[in-house]
Design an enzyme around this catalytic site. Structure first.
Site, PDB file in Angstrom:
ATOM      1  N   PRO A  71       2.956   3.832 -12.672  1.00  0.00           N
ATOM      2  CA  PRO A  71       3.065   5.024 -12.081  1.00  0.00           C
ATOM      3  C   PRO A  71       3.806   5.311 -10.766  1.00  0.00           C
ATOM      4  CG  PRO A  71       0.656   4.927 -12.505  1.00  0.00           C
ATOM      5  CD  PRO A  71       1.548   3.751 -13.167  1.00  0.00           C
ATOM      6  N   GLU A  72       4.670   5.965 -10.574  1.00  0.00           N
ATOM      7  CA  GLU A  72       5.235   6.119  -9.107  1.00  0.00           C
ATOM      8  C   GLU A  72       5.078   7.340  -8.855  1.00  0.00           C
ATOM      9  OE1 GLU A  72       8.505   4.063  -7.778  1.00  0.00           O
ATOM     10  OE2 GLU A  72       9.110   2.934  -9.485  1.00  0.00           O
ATOM     11  N   HIS A 108     -11.170   1.245 -22.837  1.00  0.00           N
ATOM     12  CA  HIS A 108     -10.364   1.433 -21.536  1.00  0.00           C
ATOM     13  C   HIS A 108     -10.663   2.768 -20.812  1.00  0.00           C
ATOM     14  CE1 HIS A 108      -8.304  -2.142 -22.723  1.00  0.00           C
ATOM     15  NE2 HIS A 108      -7.773  -1.711 -23.662  1.00  0.00           N
ATOM     16  N   ARG A 135      -4.917  -2.029 -17.739  1.00  0.00           N
ATOM     17  CA  ARG A 135      -4.884  -3.011 -17.149  1.00  0.00           C
ATOM     18  C   ARG A 135      -5.769  -3.335 -16.051  1.00  0.00           C
ATOM     19  NH1 ARG A 135       1.188  -4.544 -16.660  1.00  0.00           N
ATOM     20  NH2 ARG A 135       0.374  -6.409 -15.859  1.00  0.00           N
ATOM     21  N   ARG A 140      15.882  -4.109  11.936  1.00  0.00           N
ATOM     22  CA  ARG A 140      15.207  -4.900  10.596  1.00  0.00           C
ATOM     23  C   ARG A 140      16.546  -5.298  10.085  1.00  0.00           C
ATOM     24  NH1 ARG A 140      10.002  -1.346   8.711  1.00  0.00           N
ATOM     25  NH2 ARG A 140      10.221  -2.625   7.021  1.00  0.00           N
TER      26      ARG A 140
END
Ligand SMILES: [Zn+2]
Length: 277
Positions: free
Chosen positions: A2-3, A91, A113, A158
């Protein structure tokens, strides 16, 4: 994984079911996920009202009068809303049971997970923004503080490739691997370009692309909102159509050149050599 858009869609999906509701019970079915669950969580939350939900980066926040529940979905976490008499499946590690006028409802977290997290920040411990997990986070990409100027100013020293700098999360949060590749494509920027070499005008384009792509993903994900209240639904994570992500060797939708895949810091990057300079 998931983002940010998935987390925001999750927040919008569960919010109407839990905001303003009083916690009836908390059920923990194991010791923890990525980190141990706070052992006192059931006693801490029972009888308290979820005032509102929020999000910071990929952390989902449930604000209470005496602190904040911080939820991270990790690699595989899902939240769903369901009636309280539905038996947990394998789960299903965490339940927040709330009282509603229609009876008890459960906010249930499944995480096969187990890289997710459920943590408590007590109001007595100071400002939430100072929490270890939140204090280093960059600005929110969909809020006013994010701009091309910010990207430009923060990258003058950077030399790292711009994609790495986007992913680092210290300037802007929530631009994960998928959205970094897609945003750089839309802005026409080669992901290998050293961040300090990119002009303000190009960073303006990039900031715009990040905002558009995340907002579009949230809208697209919004069409799955109904899944949050279906017992068998695959809550939240949506298949989107990408221009470059996961399209190695496939013709670019703009110029037909094959999309290239490279590794940057162990993560795959996808880009078009013609469209991105
Ligand atoms: Zn192209």
């Amino acid at each position: 994984m998931p983002e940010l858009p998935e987390v925001e869609v999750t927040r919008r999906g569960v919010a109407p079911h839990i905001e303003g509701r009083t916690v009836h019970q908390v059920v923990l079915r194991r010791e923890g996920l990525r980190w141990p669950f706070p052992a006192q969580l059931p006693q801490l939350l029972a009888g308290h009202q979820v005032l509102r939900t929020g999000r910071r980066g990929k952390y989902l926040l449930l604000h209470f009068d005496h602190g904040t529940l911080i939820i991270h979905l990790g690699m595989s976490g899902h939240l769903r809303i369901m009636p309280s008499d539905i038996e947990p499946e394998k789960h299903d590690h965490f339940d927040l049971v709330v009282a509603t006028p229609d009876g008890l409802r459960v906010l249930r977290m499944k995480d096969p997970r187990r890289f997710g997290a459920v943590l408590w920040h007590d109001a007595a411990d100071g400002l939430l923004e100072h929490h270890t997990l939140l204090r280093e986070l960059g600005v929110e990409p969909l809020e006013a503080g994010f701009s091309g100027k910010l990207l430009y100013d923060q990258t003058r020293q950077r030399s790292a490739p711009v994609k790495q700098v986007l992913l680092a999360g210290d300037i802007v949060v929530g631009v994960g691997n998928i959205y970094a590749s897609e945003s750089l494509f839309r802005a026409g920027i080669n992901p290998k370009t050293p961040a300090k070499r990119i002009s303000l005008a190009r960073y303006d384009k990039l900031a715009q692309a990040v905002r558009e792509i995340l907002a579009e993903a949230i809208v697209q994900g919004g069409s799955t909102l109904r899944d949050f209240i279906s017992v068998n639904g695959q809550s939240g994570y949506f298949q989107q159509t990408y221009f470059v992500y996961d399209r190695a060797g496939v013709p670019c939708k703009v110029c037909a050149a094959p999309i290239r895949q490279i590794k940057q810091g162990q993560r795959s990057t996808f880009y078009c050599v013609n469209c991105q300079k």
